[in-house]
Design a protein around this motif. Sequence first.
Motif, PDB file in Angstrom:
ATOM      1  N   PRO A  41       4.341  -7.253 -10.152  1.00  0.00           N
ATOM      2  CA  PRO A  41       4.166  -8.612 -10.685  1.00  0.00           C
ATOM      3  C   PRO A  41       3.033  -8.706 -11.709  1.00  0.00           C
ATOM      4  O   PRO A  41       3.153  -9.416 -12.710  1.00  0.00           O
ATOM      5  N   SER A  42       1.931  -7.987 -11.497  1.00  0.00           N
ATOM      6  CA  SER A  42       0.819  -8.012 -12.458  1.00  0.00           C
ATOM      7  C   SER A  42       1.249  -7.479 -13.820  1.00  0.00           C
ATOM      8  O   SER A  42       0.872  -8.023 -14.855  1.00  0.00           O
ATOM      9  N   PHE A  55      15.239  -4.593 -15.031  1.00  0.00           N
ATOM     10  CA  PHE A  55      14.204  -3.757 -14.437  1.00  0.00           C
ATOM     11  C   PHE A  55      14.063  -4.100 -12.967  1.00  0.00           C
ATOM     12  O   PHE A  55      14.695  -5.033 -12.470  1.00  0.00           O
ATOM     13  N   ARG A  56      13.238  -3.319 -12.260  1.00  0.00           N
ATOM     14  CA  ARG A  56      12.976  -3.567 -10.843  1.00  0.00           C
ATOM     15  C   ARG A  56      11.566  -4.115 -10.694  1.00  0.00           C
ATOM     16  O   ARG A  56      10.648  -3.675 -11.378  1.00  0.00           O
ATOM     17  N   ILE A  57      11.415  -5.064  -9.792  1.00  0.00           N
ATOM     18  CA  ILE A  57      10.098  -5.613  -9.474  1.00  0.00           C
ATOM     19  C   ILE A  57       9.907  -5.459  -7.972  1.00  0.00           C
ATOM     20  O   ILE A  57      10.865  -5.545  -7.202  1.00  0.00           O
ATOM     21  N   GLY A  58       8.677  -5.211  -7.564  1.00  0.00           N
ATOM     22  CA  GLY A  58       8.429  -5.039  -6.144  1.00  0.00           C
ATOM     23  C   GLY A  58       7.061  -5.541  -5.756  1.00  0.00           C
ATOM     24  O   GLY A  58       6.147  -5.612  -6.571  1.00  0.00           O
ATOM     25  N   GLU A 125       9.804  -1.364  10.265  1.00  0.00           N
ATOM     26  CA  GLU A 125       8.529  -2.063  10.167  1.00  0.00           C
ATOM     27  C   GLU A 125       7.443  -1.266   9.449  1.00  0.00           C
ATOM     28  O   GLU A 125       6.431  -1.814   9.062  1.00  0.00           O
ATOM     29  N   ASP A 126       7.628   0.031   9.251  1.00  0.00           N
ATOM     30  CA  ASP A 126       6.597   0.842   8.623  1.00  0.00           C
ATOM     31  C   ASP A 126       6.898   1.215   7.179  1.00  0.00           C
ATOM     32  O   ASP A 126       5.995   1.570   6.437  1.00  0.00           O
ATOM     33  N   TYR A 127       8.140   1.173   6.772  1.00  0.00           N
ATOM     34  CA  TYR A 127       8.520   1.663   5.454  1.00  0.00           C
ATOM     35  C   TYR A 127       8.248   0.650   4.354  1.00  0.00           C
ATOM     36  O   TYR A 127       8.486  -0.536   4.507  1.00  0.00           O
ATOM     37  N   MET A 128       7.748   1.141   3.225  1.00  0.00           N
ATOM     38  CA  MET A 128       7.613   0.343   2.022  1.00  0.00           C
ATOM     39  C   MET A 128       7.820   1.303   0.852  1.00  0.00           C
ATOM     40  O   MET A 128       7.288   2.413   0.874  1.00  0.00           O
ATOM     41  N   PRO A 129       8.590   0.921  -0.174  1.00  0.00           N
ATOM     42  CA  PRO A 129       8.820   1.820  -1.294  1.00  0.00           C
ATOM     43  C   PRO A 129       7.513   2.295  -1.930  1.00  0.00           C
ATOM     44  O   PRO A 129       6.546   1.541  -2.011  1.00  0.00           O
ATOM     45  N   LYS A 130       7.495   3.541  -2.390  1.00  0.00           N
ATOM     46  CA  LYS A 130       6.302   4.143  -2.960  1.00  0.00           C
ATOM     47  C   LYS A 130       5.749   3.329  -4.114  1.00  0.00           C
ATOM     48  O   LYS A 130       4.544   3.143  -4.238  1.00  0.00           O
ATOM     49  N   ALA A 135       1.466  -0.119  -6.288  1.00  0.00           N
ATOM     50  CA  ALA A 135       1.050  -1.360  -6.945  1.00  0.00           C
ATOM     51  C   ALA A 135       0.088  -2.155  -6.065  1.00  0.00           C
ATOM     52  O   ALA A 135      -0.892  -2.720  -6.560  1.00  0.00           O
ATOM     53  N   LEU A 136       0.355  -2.196  -4.751  1.00  0.00           N
ATOM     54  CA  LEU A 136      -0.528  -2.927  -3.837  1.00  0.00           C
ATOM     55  C   LEU A 136      -1.880  -2.231  -3.702  1.00  0.00           C
ATOM     56  O   LEU A 136      -2.920  -2.889  -3.634  1.00  0.00           O
ATOM     57  N   LYS A 137      -1.881  -0.891  -3.678  1.00  0.00           N
ATOM     58  CA  LYS A 137      -3.147  -0.157  -3.613  1.00  0.00           C
ATOM     59  C   LYS A 137      -3.966  -0.401  -4.874  1.00  0.00           C
ATOM     60  O   LYS A 137      -5.182  -0.540  -4.810  1.00  0.00           O
ATOM     61  N   GLU A 138      -3.293  -0.451  -6.016  1.00  0.00           N
ATOM     62  CA  GLU A 138      -3.980  -0.691  -7.291  1.00  0.00           C
ATOM     63  C   GLU A 138      -4.681  -2.049  -7.283  1.00  0.00           C
ATOM     64  O   GLU A 138      -5.744  -2.215  -7.855  1.00  0.00           O
TER      65      GLU A 138
END
Length: 148
Positions: A41-42, A55-58, A125-130, A135-138
């Motif tokens: 999103p950023s 495109f893909r957004i996540g 419950e544990d999986y999230m796309p790389k 993006a969240l870590k950034e």
Amino acid sequence: MKSLKKKRRVQVISLAAVALIAATALIGYAMRDGINFFRSPSQVIAEPPAPNEVFRIGGLVEEGSLIRGEGEVISFSVTDGGGVVPVTYKGVLPDLFEENQGMVGTGTYVNGVFKATEILAKHDEDYMPKEVVDALKEQGVYKEPDGS
């Protein structure tokens, strides 16, 4: 004068080069609509893509933003902690789709709204796309899943 063997070798190599170039061009032409780049999103807010670019957004589905409209129309916002993009989707959402959970959508960005044609949600419950994790870590909002 060149021997017949050398002429034949040059012809075969030339024909192989032309065939390789033609095959590469055909593969590129066939894949032009099949390649979807990922954006957070950023990134979408900082550099909005063209309205016709698929495109893909996540990111994470923003809490309190999920609104179910008439029929199958759903709207919500996706965030990576640094930006929020409104999303509309017409269709049936995956069973595991919910607020504060990771999602990836494919579609176009038109007039400040991401119009999704496909929505993917986590499959456990544990999986999230790389791409979403990166993006969240950034943005500094990624939380490691519990190891239990």
